[in-house]
Design a protein around this motif. Structure first.
Motif, PDB file in Angstrom:
ATOM      1  N   ARG A 285      91.415 -28.817 -47.438  1.00  0.00           N
ATOM      2  CA  ARG A 285      91.894 -29.589 -46.285  1.00  0.00           C
ATOM      3  C   ARG A 285      92.380 -28.690 -45.157  1.00  0.00           C
TER       4      ARG A 285
ATOM      5  N   GLU B 190     106.838 -36.272 -43.258  1.00  0.00           N
ATOM      6  CA  GLU B 190     105.596 -35.875 -42.605  1.00  0.00           C
ATOM      7  C   GLU B 190     105.774 -35.992 -41.115  1.00  0.00           C
TER       8      GLU B 190
ATOM      9  N   LEU C 181      90.198 -31.146 -58.832  1.00  0.00           N
ATOM     10  CA  LEU C 181      91.005 -30.052 -58.299  1.00  0.00           C
ATOM     11  C   LEU C 181      90.773 -28.789 -59.133  1.00  0.00           C
TER      12      LEU C 181
ATOM     13  N   ASP D 198      93.769 -38.737 -50.962  1.00  0.00           N
ATOM     14  CA  ASP D 198      93.906 -37.594 -51.869  1.00  0.00           C
ATOM     15  C   ASP D 198      95.133 -37.762 -52.751  1.00  0.00           C
TER      16      ASP D 198
ATOM     17  N   THR E 238     105.946 -36.350 -51.083  1.00  0.00           N
ATOM     18  CA  THR E 238     106.199 -35.895 -49.714  1.00  0.00           C
ATOM     19  C   THR E 238     107.438 -36.588 -49.205  1.00  0.00           C
TER      20      THR E 238
ATOM     21  N   VAL F  14      94.645 -39.265 -45.359  1.00  0.00           N
ATOM     22  CA  VAL F  14      95.535 -38.424 -46.142  1.00  0.00           C
ATOM     23  C   VAL F  14      95.842 -39.096 -47.472  1.00  0.00           C
TER      24      VAL F  14
ATOM     25  N   GLU G 202      86.847 -30.001 -50.840  1.00  0.00           N
ATOM     26  CA  GLU G 202      88.224 -30.304 -51.257  1.00  0.00           C
ATOM     27  C   GLU G 202      89.272 -29.541 -50.435  1.00  0.00           C
TER      28      GLU G 202
ATOM     29  N   GLU H 281      95.317 -25.573 -48.552  1.00  0.00           N
ATOM     30  CA  GLU H 281      95.692 -26.937 -48.923  1.00  0.00           C
ATOM     31  C   GLU H 281      94.449 -27.616 -49.481  1.00  0.00           C
ATOM     32  N   LEU H 282      94.603 -28.220 -50.665  1.00  0.00           N
ATOM     33  CA  LEU H 282      93.496 -28.901 -51.325  1.00  0.00           C
ATOM     34  C   LEU H 282      93.858 -30.357 -51.571  1.00  0.00           C
ATOM     35  N   GLY H 283      92.857 -31.216 -51.534  1.00  0.00           N
ATOM     36  CA  GLY H 283      93.063 -32.623 -51.827  1.00  0.00           C
ATOM     37  C   GLY H 283      91.875 -33.181 -52.586  1.00  0.00           C
ATOM     38  N   THR H 284      92.161 -33.889 -53.693  1.00  0.00           N
ATOM     39  CA  THR H 284      91.088 -34.449 -54.517  1.00  0.00           C
ATOM     40  C   THR H 284      91.511 -35.813 -55.055  1.00  0.00           C
TER      41      THR H 284
ATOM     42  N   ARG I 112      97.063 -33.448 -54.693  1.00  0.00           N
ATOM     43  CA  ARG I 112      97.123 -32.449 -53.622  1.00  0.00           C
ATOM     44  C   ARG I 112      97.791 -31.191 -54.154  1.00  0.00           C
TER      45      ARG I 112
END
Length: 141
Positions: free
Chosen positions: A90, A140, A113, A61, A137, A58, A88, A104-107, A64
């Motif tokens: 997630r 979590e 992105l 990335d 965040t 996690v 990309e 949800e995107l993560g790069t 996000r």
């Protein structure tokens, strides 16, 4: 894949280490049916493997975002399949209200992105979108 296969894959995505007995109980199927369906999904190439997601994955990335997507007509299943092919992406969530999907995107970078967002916007049937960057965040699970 039928609805039962989709439910099985969803359960495996939630916990790929779940026992056949636990999956059977959760899905109201026999243990033999669960095993046969998993084997069939693997042999057809629907399931390519099983993986573990660790905290470090996690953290890879730094950029996000959440992309909210409006879809024309009944194209949600097709667009969901297309989204699954974008590295990309997630997670993909169906939702109610103004938006049809939340992705949800993560790069690694904002530029990457931006390229992923541009690609998604070209999908036939995507009529609107809105993207929010995740800045920090607070909690979590």
């Amino acid at each position: 894949m039928d609805k039962t296969d989709e439910r099985l894959v969803s359960a495996l995505r939630h916990d790929a280490r779940a026992s056949l007995s636990d999956l059977a109980l959760q899905l109201n199927l026999s243990r033999t049916t669960v095993r046969a369906r998993i084997e069939r999904l693997q042999s057809r190439g629907d399931i390519l493997g099983f993986t573990v997601v660790v905290k470090e994955d996690v953290l890879r990335d730094p950029v996000r975002g959440l992309m909210l997507i409006g879809i024309e007509g009944r194209g949600a299943n097709r667009i969901t399949r297309q989204l699954q092919g974008i590295p990309e992406v997630r997670a993909i969530h169906s939702t109610n209200g103004r938006w049809d999907l939340i992705v949800e995107l993560g790069t690694e970078t904002l530029e990457t992105l931006d390229m992923a967002l541009a690609k998604i916007r070209t999908f036939d049937g995507v009529v609107s979108s809105e993207t929010n960057l995740l800045l920090s965040t607070k909690k979590e699970t």
